[in-house]
Write an enzyme that holds these catalytic residues in place. Structure first.
Site, PDB file in Angstrom:
ATOM      1  N   LYS A   9      45.910  37.370  80.566  1.00 49.00           N
ATOM      2  CA  LYS A   9      45.156  37.723  81.774  1.00 49.00           C
ATOM      3  C   LYS A   9      45.151  36.542  82.764  1.00 49.00           C
ATOM      4  O   LYS A   9      45.561  35.425  82.407  1.00 49.00           O
ATOM      5  CB  LYS A   9      43.729  38.096  81.367  1.00 49.00           C
ATOM      6  CG  LYS A   9      43.633  39.339  80.469  1.00 49.00           C
ATOM      7  CD  LYS A   9      42.169  39.649  80.173  1.00 49.00           C
ATOM      8  CE  LYS A   9      42.005  40.839  79.266  1.00 49.00           C
ATOM      9  NZ  LYS A   9      40.587  41.198  79.059  1.00 49.00           N
ATOM     10  N   TYR A  49      42.975  50.253  82.939  1.00 47.33           N
ATOM     11  CA  TYR A  49      41.612  50.294  82.403  1.00 47.33           C
ATOM     12  C   TYR A  49      40.941  51.644  82.627  1.00 47.33           C
ATOM     13  O   TYR A  49      39.722  51.716  82.741  1.00 47.33           O
ATOM     14  CB  TYR A  49      40.776  49.168  83.016  1.00 47.33           C
ATOM     15  CG  TYR A  49      41.071  47.803  82.410  1.00 47.33           C
ATOM     16  CD1 TYR A  49      40.971  47.593  81.040  1.00 47.33           C
ATOM     17  CD2 TYR A  49      41.438  46.724  83.214  1.00 47.33           C
ATOM     18  CE1 TYR A  49      41.235  46.347  80.469  1.00 47.33           C
ATOM     19  CE2 TYR A  49      41.703  45.476  82.655  1.00 47.33           C
ATOM     20  CZ  TYR A  49      41.592  45.301  81.278  1.00 47.33           C
ATOM     21  OH  TYR A  49      41.849  44.068  80.710  1.00 47.33           O
ATOM     22  N   PHE A  57      30.836  47.619  84.525  1.00 54.00           N
ATOM     23  CA  PHE A  57      31.674  46.431  84.710  1.00 54.00           C
ATOM     24  C   PHE A  57      33.076  46.763  85.229  1.00 54.00           C
ATOM     25  O   PHE A  57      33.901  45.866  85.396  1.00 54.00           O
ATOM     26  CB  PHE A  57      31.753  45.615  83.411  1.00 54.00           C
ATOM     27  CG  PHE A  57      32.343  46.350  82.227  1.00 54.00           C
ATOM     28  CD1 PHE A  57      33.715  46.400  82.024  1.00 54.00           C
ATOM     29  CD2 PHE A  57      31.511  46.994  81.306  1.00 54.00           C
ATOM     30  CE1 PHE A  57      34.255  47.070  80.937  1.00 54.00           C
ATOM     31  CE2 PHE A  57      32.046  47.668  80.211  1.00 54.00           C
ATOM     32  CZ  PHE A  57      33.422  47.706  80.027  1.00 54.00           C
ATOM     33  N   ARG A  85      45.200  42.477  67.322  1.00 55.03           N
ATOM     34  CA  ARG A  85      43.794  42.484  67.748  1.00 55.03           C
ATOM     35  C   ARG A  85      42.947  41.558  66.869  1.00 55.03           C
ATOM     36  O   ARG A  85      41.981  40.958  67.336  1.00 55.03           O
ATOM     37  CB  ARG A  85      43.248  43.909  67.800  1.00 55.03           C
ATOM     38  CG  ARG A  85      43.785  44.647  69.051  1.00 55.03           C
ATOM     39  CD  ARG A  85      43.307  46.062  69.132  1.00 55.03           C
ATOM     40  NE  ARG A  85      41.869  46.205  69.315  1.00 55.03           N
ATOM     41  CZ  ARG A  85      41.255  46.184  70.489  1.00 55.03           C
ATOM     42  NH1 ARG A  85      41.932  45.995  71.598  1.00 55.03           N
ATOM     43  NH2 ARG A  85      39.945  46.357  70.556  1.00 55.03           N
ATOM     44  N   THR A  91      36.043  41.329  71.605  1.00 50.43           N
ATOM     45  CA  THR A  91      35.952  41.419  73.069  1.00 50.43           C
ATOM     46  C   THR A  91      34.931  40.427  73.623  1.00 50.43           C
ATOM     47  O   THR A  91      35.197  39.708  74.588  1.00 50.43           O
ATOM     48  CB  THR A  91      35.522  42.849  73.466  1.00 50.43           C
ATOM     49  OG1 THR A  91      36.370  43.782  72.820  1.00 50.43           O
ATOM     50  CG2 THR A  91      35.561  43.024  74.962  1.00 50.43           C
ATOM     51  N   ARG A 102      40.642  34.259  71.351  1.00 53.13           N
ATOM     52  CA  ARG A 102      39.417  34.262  72.162  1.00 53.13           C
ATOM     53  C   ARG A 102      38.371  33.309  71.588  1.00 53.13           C
ATOM     54  O   ARG A 102      37.672  32.608  72.332  1.00 53.13           O
ATOM     55  CB  ARG A 102      38.863  35.688  72.256  1.00 53.13           C
ATOM     56  CG  ARG A 102      39.715  36.609  73.129  1.00 53.13           C
ATOM     57  CD  ARG A 102      39.264  38.050  73.040  1.00 53.13           C
ATOM     58  NE  ARG A 102      39.972  38.906  73.993  1.00 53.13           N
ATOM     59  CZ  ARG A 102      39.888  40.229  73.987  1.00 53.13           C
ATOM     60  NH1 ARG A 102      39.140  40.850  73.077  1.00 53.13           N
ATOM     61  NH2 ARG A 102      40.554  40.942  74.888  1.00 53.13           N
ATOM     62  N   ASN A 112      38.397  36.639  78.845  1.00 52.90           N
ATOM     63  CA  ASN A 112      38.745  36.485  77.426  1.00 52.90           C
ATOM     64  C   ASN A 112      40.255  36.417  77.196  1.00 52.90           C
ATOM     65  O   ASN A 112      40.745  36.718  76.123  1.00 52.90           O
ATOM     66  CB  ASN A 112      38.054  37.563  76.583  1.00 52.90           C
ATOM     67  CG  ASN A 112      38.393  38.961  77.071  1.00 52.90           C
ATOM     68  OD1 ASN A 112      39.327  39.144  77.852  1.00 52.90           O
ATOM     69  ND2 ASN A 112      37.664  39.946  76.608  1.00 52.90           N
ATOM     70  N   HIS A 115      44.835  40.586  76.687  1.00 52.60           N
ATOM     71  CA  HIS A 115      44.614  42.006  76.392  1.00 52.60           C
ATOM     72  C   HIS A 115      45.567  42.438  75.281  1.00 52.60           C
ATOM     73  O   HIS A 115      46.714  41.999  75.247  1.00 52.60           O
ATOM     74  CB  HIS A 115      44.900  42.858  77.631  1.00 52.60           C
ATOM     75  CG  HIS A 115      44.996  44.319  77.302  1.00 52.60           C
ATOM     76  ND1 HIS A 115      43.888  45.117  77.190  1.00 52.60           N
ATOM     77  CD2 HIS A 115      46.074  45.101  77.001  1.00 52.60           C
ATOM     78  CE1 HIS A 115      44.279  46.343  76.843  1.00 52.60           C
ATOM     79  NE2 HIS A 115      45.594  46.359  76.726  1.00 52.60           N
ATOM     80  N   GLU A 126      50.179  51.952  78.253  1.00 49.69           N
ATOM     81  CA  GLU A 126      50.095  50.645  78.907  1.00 49.69           C
ATOM     82  C   GLU A 126      51.492  50.052  79.138  1.00 49.69           C
ATOM     83  O   GLU A 126      51.744  49.456  80.185  1.00 49.69           O
ATOM     84  CB  GLU A 126      49.220  49.703  78.069  1.00 49.69           C
ATOM     85  CG  GLU A 126      47.757  50.149  78.088  1.00 49.69           C
ATOM     86  CD  GLU A 126      46.902  49.481  77.015  1.00 49.69           C
ATOM     87  OE1 GLU A 126      47.391  48.561  76.327  1.00 49.69           O
ATOM     88  OE2 GLU A 126      45.733  49.890  76.874  1.00 49.69           O
TER      89      GLU A 126
HETATM   90  P1  IDP Z   1      39.334  44.621  74.558  1.00 51.88           P
HETATM   91  O1  IDP Z   1      39.974  43.869  75.688  1.00 51.88           O
HETATM   92  O2  IDP Z   1      38.825  43.688  73.485  1.00 51.88           O
HETATM   93  O3  IDP Z   1      40.191  45.743  74.009  1.00 51.88           O
HETATM   94  P2  IDP Z   1      37.718  46.609  75.991  1.00 51.88           P
HETATM   95  O4  IDP Z   1      36.462  47.214  75.461  1.00 51.88           O
HETATM   96  O5  IDP Z   1      38.924  47.478  76.102  1.00 51.88           O
HETATM   97  O6  IDP Z   1      38.005  45.297  75.118  1.00 51.88           O
HETATM   98  O7  IDP Z   1      37.362  46.026  77.423  1.00 51.88           O
HETATM   99  C1  IDP Z   1      38.369  45.642  78.312  1.00 51.88           C
HETATM  100  C2  IDP Z   1      37.978  44.329  78.982  1.00 51.88           C
HETATM  101  O8  IDP Z   1      36.850  44.581  79.809  1.00 51.88           O
HETATM  102  C3  IDP Z   1      37.513  43.240  78.015  1.00 51.88           C
HETATM  103  O9  IDP Z   1      38.570  42.504  77.449  1.00 51.88           O
HETATM  104  C4  IDP Z   1      36.666  42.393  78.923  1.00 51.88           C
HETATM  105  O10 IDP Z   1      37.501  41.541  79.731  1.00 51.88           O
HETATM  106  C5  IDP Z   1      36.001  43.448  79.813  1.00 51.88           C
HETATM  107  N1  IDP Z   1      34.696  43.892  79.293  1.00 51.88           N
HETATM  108  C6  IDP Z   1      34.471  44.684  78.220  1.00 51.88           C
HETATM  109  N2  IDP Z   1      33.160  44.902  78.031  1.00 51.88           N
HETATM  110  C7  IDP Z   1      32.542  44.240  79.018  1.00 51.88           C
HETATM  111  C8  IDP Z   1      31.157  44.086  79.382  1.00 51.88           C
HETATM  112  O11 IDP Z   1      30.240  44.617  78.738  1.00 51.88           O
HETATM  113  N3  IDP Z   1      30.895  43.325  80.479  1.00 51.88           N
HETATM  114  C9  IDP Z   1      31.888  42.723  81.200  1.00 51.88           C
HETATM  115  N4  IDP Z   1      33.187  42.861  80.904  1.00 51.88           N
HETATM  116  C10 IDP Z   1      33.516  43.594  79.829  1.00 51.88           C
END
Ligand code: IDP
Length: 147
Positions: A9, A49, A57, A85, A91, A102, A112, A115, A126
């Site tokens: 990212k 997304y 968010f 993962r 996350t 991470r 973080n 992806h 994707e």
């Molecule tokens: P992942 O990247 O671990 O698969 P996802 O739930 O798909 O997690 O969320 C996508 C991205 O959205 C996360 O990597 C993070 O950057 C952001 N994100 C997820 N949950 C939150 C939140 O509660 N607040 C702010 N950003 C979030």
């Protein structure tokens, strides 16, 4: 062989972590089949997304992922979706364990760093959002039998 979409990212690019992140994926024995350094468009980010559309968010997430270039990649390996993962970590940066990408490098959600697709269906969707059908390179790695 399974495949997945992994993306460094904008925060990972800005912090100079591309090399170290790729090293961890190589160390695990995964095989890189495509890579592209790109500026994500807004439309592409919203497609990427789409499962988060409507969440509080979402707007911030789209702004973040379009805020600078990313390294989009396709990697192959048995069970790579689950394995990558695990390597990436949780996350939420407060839950990502040391030893994960991470856990070792990220300090604030959503910054973080990387992806990783969460299912074969997401991976295909994707990959198609970033790569054309002819952009993956098929090749053999002689160490595969040892991994
Ligand atoms: P992942 O990247 O671990 O698969 P996802 O739930 O798909 O997690 O969320 C996508 C991205 O959205 C996360 O990597 C993070 O950057 C952001 N994100 C997820 N949950 C939150 C939140 O509660 N607040 C702010 N950003 C979030």
């Amino acid at each position: 062989m399974d495949r997945t979409f992994l993306m460094v990212k904008p925060d990972g690019v800005q912090r100079g972590l591309i090399g170290r992140i790729i090293s961890r994926l190589e160390d695990k024995g995964f095989k890189l089949t495509a890579a592209k350094f790109v500026q994500v468009t807004r439309e592409q980010a919203e497609r990427h997304y789409e499962e988060h559309k409507g969440k509080p968010f979402f707007e911030n997430l789209v702004n973040f992922i379009t805020s600078g270039p990313v390294l989009a990649m396709v990697w192959e390996g048995d069970d790579i979706i689950t394995l990558s993962r695990t390597l990436i970590g949780k996350t939420s940066v407060t839950e990502a364990l040391p030893g994960t990408i991470r856990g070792d490098f990220a300090a604030h959600t959503p910054f973080n760093l990387i992806h990783g697709s969460d299912s074969p269906q997401s991976a295909e969707r994707e990959i198609a959002n970033f790569f054309g059908p002819d952009e993956e390179v098929q090749y053999d790695k002689s160490v595969t039998a040892w991994i």
